[in-house]
Structure formats: C-alpha cells, structure tokens
Motif scaffolding. Structure first.
Motif, PDB file in Angstrom:
ATOM      1  N   ASP A   1       0.858  -1.153   0.000  1.00  0.00           N
ATOM      2  CA  ASP A   1       0.000   0.000   0.000  1.00  0.00           C
ATOM      3  C   ASP A   1       0.909   1.222   0.000  1.00  0.00           C
ATOM      4  OD1 ASP A   1      -1.651   2.118   0.941  1.00  0.00           O
ATOM      5  OD2 ASP A   1      -2.791   0.820   2.248  1.00  0.00           O
TER       6      ASP A   1
ATOM      7  N   THR B   1       0.314   4.156   0.870  1.00  0.00           N
ATOM      8  CA  THR B   1       0.160   4.955   2.101  1.00  0.00           C
ATOM      9  C   THR B   1       1.225   4.551   3.126  1.00  0.00           C
ATOM     10  OG1 THR B   1      -2.190   5.197   1.681  1.00  0.00           O
ATOM     11  CG2 THR B   1      -1.469   5.610   3.938  1.00  0.00           C
TER      12      THR B   1
ATOM     13  N   LEU C   1      -3.615   2.564  -2.792  1.00  0.00           N
ATOM     14  CA  LEU C   1      -3.390   3.335  -1.575  1.00  0.00           C
ATOM     15  C   LEU C   1      -4.693   3.487  -0.804  1.00  0.00           C
ATOM     16  CD1 LEU C   1      -4.359   6.580  -2.205  1.00  0.00           C
ATOM     17  CD2 LEU C   1      -2.424   6.350  -3.730  1.00  0.00           C
TER      18      LEU C   1
END
Length: 457
Positions: free
Chosen positions: A249, A251, A304
């Motif tokens: 991910d 993020t 994300l």
C-alpha cells in the motif's frame, strides 16, 4: 581497497553519523560490523566535508560506538536480477524468503533506476484485460499506463489486487506477460494471503513477489517499491515481457518517508509529510511506461488507502497529479455487499480511449461505455428522487433507469473476486443491461451497433 572506519560519533535511530570519511558519496551502500562479527546494512544520506550521515536498514540495537566498524562499498544498493526471479518470493530488499536458493544473477542493477527520457517514451496504446468488468469495460487499463486504486481502511483492496494479479493478461500471440507484486508495510496475515492465493491458483509461476512486513524497518519500506520496479525494468526492457506492477500500500510507503524525514529533522510539509513527497512519488510512478525500440512495457497499479476516506489527503492528491486516472472503491457499495465495490462514476482512466475499439477490444466498446456511464448516472439520480418523493413521483422512464442502476450494481459491478470475465463477456453483459431501457434512450451508441448487439426482449 575498502576502508574501514571506527569513527561512529552518534546514533539516533535510524540515523548514524560517521566522521573522518574519505571519498564517500551520496546513496552509497555501507556495512556496519559489530564486535561479535554480525553485519548490518546502511546507506549514505548526506555527506558534509568529512562527515557522513548514514541511514540504517536494520535496528541500531547492540551497535557499540567505540568498537563497531563501518565500511562503504563504493556503489548504491543493487538487485541481483535474472528470469529465475519468476515464481519466487523475496523480502523488501530483494533477498529470497521462500526457502529457495539465491538467484544466479544475470546482472546487478541499481535499485534507483534511471529516469525514462520523455522523448524516448512510446504512447500507451494496447489493451490489458484484468477480467474485472468495471475496469475493462468502463475504465480500461492500457499497456504502459499508471492507474492507481484509491481505497479506504477496511475495504477489500487486497482481494482486488490479488484478483488483478491472478487474472490480468495481454491479448495477442507471442506476448510474454509477468506480474511484479510488491506488498509494502502489510501484516504477516496479508502477506500469507497473497502468497497462498498465487500458489493456489498457479499465478505464482509468472509472478515475482516482494513482501515487506509492518514490523520491518521503515527504511526497507522505502526501498521495496524501488526493488520491485528494478525487477520489472529488467523483465520488460531486457527480456521483452509485458509487466504489470502492483504496489500495495503506497500509504505505508509515504508514512515511512515521513518517519525518516522526521528523524532527519527536515522541515515538514502538509500534514507532516516531507515537502519533496511529490518528487519522491514521481520517481516511482514515472518508471512505468513503454520505451521506443523496446518490445516490453511496464504498467503500474499502485494501491493506496486514503486516510479517513479523504481524496484531498496529500497521498491520493499527489498521486492523482502524477498518474493517469484512478479507480475508487466505495464504502457505500461495500456495505450493500457489492464486491469489488468500485464506484464507477468518480473513477477514471484517462487513456481508456487509446486502448479500445476495433482490433483492440470491439467496435461497440466506446459507445456502450459512454451509454452505461450516462444511464447509471441518471438511474442513481432517479433513485435519490424516489427516496425523497416516493416512487409515484417518477416518470415511467425514470423508473426504468432506477431499475437499470440497481441491476447494473448487482450484475455488472458485483462480480465477486473469483470471476474472470473476458472483454466480450463484459461488453455482452453491458448490452443485456441496456436492453432494460427504451431504444430511444440509447443516444450514445451508433444505430448499426444497436441493431447488431442489442438482445431482443
């Protein structure tokens, strides 16, 4: 000859200062040897006179300032690459973790890669089939494109990522397709889910997996996507493969960037993220594409999770500037039991027009795509009106559009995580749904295609 230094002045994990160094350069790889003979890796972040600021890849625990030795290796971090990587599982730094042997390297490549010269880029133009109707039919993925998936905490983006990795293929003969899957900062359970899913379905044979876990160092998290993209560049531009890179991910990657930036005492930007995050993300995303004179290509799907489902958060916001569209997952659809919960109206593939039509998908693709968007949008408006004023307030046509929107979500969007639809099946399902509407409302499709493809009621 490699020099050794016993001049470690200070450690503030994950950073270390080494003094009286000579000839050391930015991004150079180093090794720290502890008094017990154990070695740990590091890289140079900053050189000022004879002082080097070094970033540790592993824990600083047990490093004795007086007794530990540092040696710099004279090159940046590299990845050993070979076609034998296919079917293997590596950690975030590119070391095998599947019990298999080390890779017999054809080459050692710098993980930071080389920027692709814009003049040498070929325009993305060929269709990639993911088997997911909402992507293939409405937000078509094109070879060489960067198409992120914007998700939220708790939404099934992991299942969608595994599904795309499993099902994606390029149409046409004599094309070798490979997937590079990089899991960044995920839990052990998620990592096992991906690896077991690929092994169960046989997709592992054409996949290279890089798995960086949440308890691995933040510095490794920053290296993982670069390691994955280096493997993809080798397979695409040295071995002429069509490569799909899935990064999940992003993020977690940005959080690691913020953590390291804070340790370096850099001036923070928006929400505490470093001011150079846009540039940093661009160095990842811009490694995807097609090169003139090369048969292979790199297509990228970064995934994300938007903190608090906020599209204006710096991570999705900056990603949206660099990439060519976005697929957005909807919490509302997920609550209704629709899987995958792709919200097609705000989703967008900016290059979809380049990858559809005669010789790529089918002649009717563009018209049906536009008609499905328009009908679904009107159907959602009709359903909202029905909620406020009651069904009696709707015209007969509006009732049909409301029914269409309901069926569209249930049949077209909600296909589950194990259904692999060809582009023909996706287009035919679209026509079945359009047959709910009166013919006079199909204003975005050429009459000859309506005659040819619309099922008789």
């Amino acid at each position: 000859m490699i020099k050794e230094y016993k001049t470690i002045r200070e450690i503030a994990s994950p950073l270390m200062i080494v003094e009286h160094v000579e000839g050391v350069t930015y991004d150079e790889l180093g090794e720290i040897e502890l008094p017990n003979g154990e070695t740990r890796r590091c890289k140079v972040l900053e050189v000022e006179g004879d002082r080097a600021v070094v970033q540790l890849f592993e824990s600083a625990q047990g490093i004795n300032l007086a007794e530990s030795k540092v040696r710099f290796l004279g090159h940046p971090q590299q990845l050993a690459v070979s076609e034998d990587m296919l079917g293997r599982v590596f950690n975030g730094m590119g070391q095998p973790i599947d019990g298999g042997p080390d890779i017999l390297a054809d080459a050692h490549m710098d993980i930071n890669g080389l920027p692709m010269n814009p003049a040498a880029r070929a325009y993305p133009a060929e269709f990639i089939q993911t088997g997911v109707s909402t992507i293939d039919g409405l937000n078509t993925l094109v070879r060489g494109q960067k198409l992120p998936i914007f998700s939220g905490s708790g939404l099934p983006h992991a299942a969608l990522a595994a599904q795309i990795a499993r099902q994606a293929r390029v149409l046409g003969d004599n094309e070798t397709f490979a997937v590079v899957f990089a899991a960044i900062g995920i839990t052990f359970e998620e990592s096992e889910y991906f690896i077991n899913d690929f092994r169960r379905t046989g997709a592992i044979d054409r996949t290279v997996v890089f798995s960086n876990l949440a308890n691995d160092p933040a510095v490794e998290r920053i290296a993982t996507p670069r390691v994955a993209l280096t493997a993809a560049e080798y397979l695409a531009f040295e071995k002429d493969m069509q490569v799909l890179v899935i990064l999940t991910d992003i993020t977690n990657y940005a959080e690691a960037l913020r953590e390291v930036s804070a340790a370096k005492k850099e001036v923070p930007g928006r929400r505490g993220y470093p001011g150079y995050m846009y540039t940093d993300l661009a160095t990842l995303y811009e490694r995807a594409g097609r090169r003139q004179g090369k048969k292979g290509s790199i297509t990228m799907i970064p995934i994300l999770t938007m903190p608090e489902d906020d599209k204006t958060h710096p991570i999705p916001d900056l990603t949206g500037y660099i990439t060519e569209g976005q697929i957005i997952l909807s919490r509302e659809l997920f609550r209704k039991g629709i899987v995958p919960p792709v919200d097609v109206l705000p989703s967008l593939s900016r290059l979809k027009d380049k990858g559809i039509g005669v010789g790529k998908t089918r002649e009717d693709h563009s018209g049906t795509m536009n008609q499905l968007f328009a009908a679904y949008s009107r159907g959602k408006d009709a359903k909202e009106l029905m909620t406020i004023l009651g069904e009696a307030a709707l015209s007969e046509d509006d009732k049909l559009f409301a029914k269409f929107a309901e069926e569209f979500e249930k049949v077209y969007v909600s296909q589950g995580n194990n259904t692999n639809r060809t582009i023909e099946e996706t287009l035919n399902i679209g026509w079945e749904l359009l047959s709910i509407l009166p013919r006079r409302e199909l204003k975005r499709i050429k009459p000859e295609f309506i005659e040819k493809y619309l099922p008789e009621n």
